[in-house]
Structure formats: structure tokens, C-alpha cells
Enzyme design. Structure first.
Site, PDB file in Angstrom:
ATOM      1  N   HIS A 148       1.741   5.341  -5.972  1.00 37.65           N
ATOM      2  CA  HIS A 148       2.867   5.107  -5.084  1.00 37.65           C
ATOM      3  C   HIS A 148       3.693   3.921  -5.586  1.00 37.65           C
ATOM      4  CE1 HIS A 148       1.533   7.858  -2.043  1.00 37.65           C
ATOM      5  NE2 HIS A 148       0.447   7.188  -1.741  1.00 37.65           N
ATOM      6  N   HIS A 184      -2.156  11.604   7.507  1.00 39.49           N
ATOM      7  CA  HIS A 184      -3.433  11.497   6.808  1.00 39.49           C
ATOM      8  C   HIS A 184      -4.240  10.312   7.300  1.00 39.49           C
ATOM      9  CE1 HIS A 184      -1.079   8.677   4.175  1.00 39.49           C
ATOM     10  NE2 HIS A 184      -2.233   8.035   4.121  1.00 39.49           N
ATOM     11  N   TYR A 241      -4.059  13.042  -2.553  1.00 42.00           N
ATOM     12  CA  TYR A 241      -3.992  13.629  -1.215  1.00 42.00           C
ATOM     13  C   TYR A 241      -4.630  15.007  -1.262  1.00 42.00           C
ATOM     14  CZ  TYR A 241      -0.830   9.922   0.246  1.00 42.00           C
ATOM     15  OH  TYR A 241      -0.291   8.709   0.556  1.00 42.00           O
ATOM     16  N   HIS A 256      -1.210  -2.097   4.140  1.00 39.00           N
ATOM     17  CA  HIS A 256      -0.976  -1.495   5.448  1.00 39.00           C
ATOM     18  C   HIS A 256      -2.290  -1.126   6.115  1.00 39.00           C
ATOM     19  CE1 HIS A 256      -1.412   1.790   2.695  1.00 39.00           C
ATOM     20  NE2 HIS A 256      -1.026   2.748   3.502  1.00 39.00           N
ATOM     21  N   HIS A 261      -6.870   3.223   6.332  1.00 41.04           N
ATOM     22  CA  HIS A 261      -5.681   3.227   7.177  1.00 41.04           C
ATOM     23  C   HIS A 261      -5.385   4.645   7.632  1.00 41.04           C
ATOM     24  CE1 HIS A 261      -3.951   4.105   3.124  1.00 41.04           C
ATOM     25  NE2 HIS A 261      -3.177   4.925   3.810  1.00 41.04           N
ATOM     26  N   GLU A 296      -6.763  11.049   2.181  1.00 41.38           N
ATOM     27  CA  GLU A 296      -6.322  10.343   0.978  1.00 41.38           C
ATOM     28  C   GLU A 296      -7.477   9.500   0.464  1.00 41.38           C
ATOM     29  OE1 GLU A 296      -2.870   7.177  -0.532  1.00 41.38           O
ATOM     30  OE2 GLU A 296      -3.515   7.142   1.547  1.00 41.38           O
TER      31      GLU A 296
END
Length: 314
Positions: free
Chosen positions: A252, A220, A261, A206, A150, A271
Site C-alpha cells: 500500500h 476486512h 487480501y 491505524h 485492525h 488481510e
């Protein structure tokens, strides 16, 4: 019909040799193509399309465009009509405008980011093939990332001036391309202002995300790993290669993802992301994070924000 998944990202890099060393030795990608303009194309071992990352030599870092793959070529025409009706100008790039790709629908999001949609890209297969495949190939380098997962785009947000391109992008993606909202951060006196959103077209938490900031840019691009153990191994690989880590391995709250990261040599944030988190479906209730729990949403273990995470981007 319509958008299926992320296809590739085109990044600007300031030192091509250093960038290639990073993406090959740290992420484990392979070069599949170089064009006459000097652009370099790479793929991860578990991807079947010709490439998922394009590196372009430049005097500044950042994102040129991000592209998503649609199911059928005819989808490009219907999506063009929807996007134009929404008030966004589009251009249909002819087949061959980009190597091994069919025609592409080009436009800018309300935040100014360039996006492209395409239906055809040369299929070269994964490194383990499709007939009786092994779970992973021999000779993997670095973290051995499976695929590009993503991107997260920083979007101009200035409530005092009435500017919130996070909200505009979110509405555009839902109304024009049938993305659905999976999670959001709401802020402001009434607790109803979208400061960040996560949206999907597949079943992952996502396929794209938007976060508010003073200016638009790239936060990112993310690469998928199998497990928490692979995230830790990736951190070892980064340490061995003297990679600048922004946020050490953690989890997260948002997406439930396990993450590191870090920066490529030009300053583009990467990431490594593991864990599917949850099954994203259009009828799943949207997860909302309030302003007072923002720290836990981003970094669940400490609940504390890291200044560079929101202040530094290309």
C-alpha cells in the site's frame, strides 16, 4: 486512560466447519472456547487475551460487532457519558454477557456498525509466555499470524444526498474516543470531502479505518505478520489451501503496509498485514491522498485499482 487497542471482532459465517478450517489452518489461530449458543472463540499465538475472533453461525456473512479494549473499567462510564452527549444511544451490558469479559459498553457508529468497549477479558498469556520467551512457538500452523491488527469498515457515502458517514464516523471517533487521524483520501470538486480515513489510538498506522461505499458493511479484518517474507509465505499457504485471493502480495501507499487480501469460505475478506509503516503519533502531520492518486495510495506498485477491492464486501 481510554481506548488502548482493538480487542476482538465477531464475524458471521455460513459454514462453521469450513470457517474453522480456514482460521486455524490458514491464519494459524487456535480455538480457546465454545459457548452454549454455538459461537466459537479463537486467538492468535502472540495474543494474551482469551480470544480476538468470535465466529457465529448465520445465513449471511458479515460483522456482528467489533470491540476495543479500554484501560480501566471506570473509563467505560466516562466514555458512555461522552458518547451519549454526542447524541449516540448506548447500552451497558453486564459482566458475563459475553464469555470471560467484564461489562461492555455497546453502541452503533453513525455508519450503523455495532461497536463495544470493555476493560476486562480473561488473560491466558501468549504461546511463548512472558518469562524468557522464545521469539515464536513450535508447531505454528499456516501463516502464523501474530494478532488481529485492525478492521476496515465500509460506510455509506452518497454526496448527492448529503450522506457521508466516513466523515461522521471520523469525527465521532476523534471527539468521543480520542482516536487521531493518520491518513485520509480527499475527493470532490473542492478536494475536501473525506472518502476514506485511517485512525489510531496506538502507534501503528491505524487501529480502524473507514472507506465510503454505497452501503455500510465490513471490508476486512487484518492479521499482523512480521515481514514481507511472511506475507509471501502466507500467499503460499493460501495457494496450498485453495483460498480465494482477492489481491496478491503487494504494498500500500497508504500506511506503507505489505499485504494480501483474501476471503474466508463465507466471503468475509481477510488481510495479512506486515510492516509497521511509520510511527503513528497524535502530532504527526496527517498524510493526505488526492483523488487523482487514489490508485497509488491503495496499490502503490501498479497505481491501479482492483474493482473487487471496493465493490465486494459483506
Amino acid at each position: 486512560m481510554g481506548v488502548m487497542r482493538i480487542g476482538h471482532a465477531n464475524l458471521r459465517v455460513m459454514d462453521m466447519d469450513a470457517a474453522l478450517k480456514h482460521y486455524e489452518n490458514v491464519l494459524g489461530m487456535k480455538v480457546t472456547l465454545r459457548d452454549a449458543a454455538g459461537n466459537v472463540y479463537l486467538k492468535c499465538w502472540d495474543e494474551w487475551d482469551k480470544y480476538s475472533l468470535i465466529l457465529t453461525q448465520s445465513d449471511r456473512a458479515g460483522l456482528n460487532h467489533v470491540a476495543y479494549k479500554v484501560q480501566n473499567d471506570a473509563d467505560l462510564d466516562s466514555l458512555q457519558a461522552r458518547i451519549e452527549a454526542w447524541g449516540v444511544k448506548t447500552t451497558m451490558l453486564p459482566e458475563g454477557s459475553q464469555p470471560t469479559v467484564g461489562r461492555m459498553l455497546q453502541f452503533n457508529l453513525p455508519s450503523g456498525h455495532e461497536m463495544r468497549l470493555y476493560a476486562k477479558k480473561e488473560c491466558v498469556g501468549t504461546d511463548v509466555g512472558s518469562l524468557n520467551p522464545d521469539p515464536w512457538p513450535d508447531g505454528l500452523k499456516g501463516a502464523g499470524a501474530h494478532w488481529i491488527d485492525h478492521c476496515l469498515l465500509m460506510c455509506e457515502m452518497n454526496p448527492e444526498a448529503g450522506i457521508n458517514t466516513v466523515e461522521e464516523n471520523t469525527r465521532f471517533m476523534a471527539e468521543c474516543m480520542d482516536f487521531f487521524l493518520t491518513e485520509q483520501i480527499l475527493v470532490g470538486p473542492e478536494g475536501n470531502m473525506q472518502a476514506a480515513t485511517w485512525m489510531a489510538r496506538s502507534t501503528t498506522p491505524h487501529d480502524i479505518a473507514f472507506v465510503g461505499g454505497p452501503t455500510s458493511g465490513l471490508h476486512h479484518i487484518a492479521f499482523f505478520l512480521d515481514s514481507w517474507h511472511d506475507v509471501l509465505k502466507a500467499a503460499d499457504v493460501m495457494a496450498k489451501n485453495k483460498v480465494r485471493i482477492d489481491v496478491a502480495p503487494t504494498r500500500h501507499g497508504i500506511t506503507r503496509g505489505e499485504t494480501i487480501y483474501f476471503f474466508d469460505p463465507s466471503g468475509n475478506r481477510n488481510e495479512t498485514f506486515a510492516g509497521l509503516g511509520y510511527l503513528a503519533q497524535p502530532d504527526r502531520p496527517v498524510t493526505t491522498w488526492s483523488e487523482d492518486r487514489l490508485g497509488s495510495g491503495i496499490f502503490y506498485h501498479t497505481g491501479e485499482l482492483v474493482a473487487s477491492f471496493t465493490d465486494v464486501y459483506t
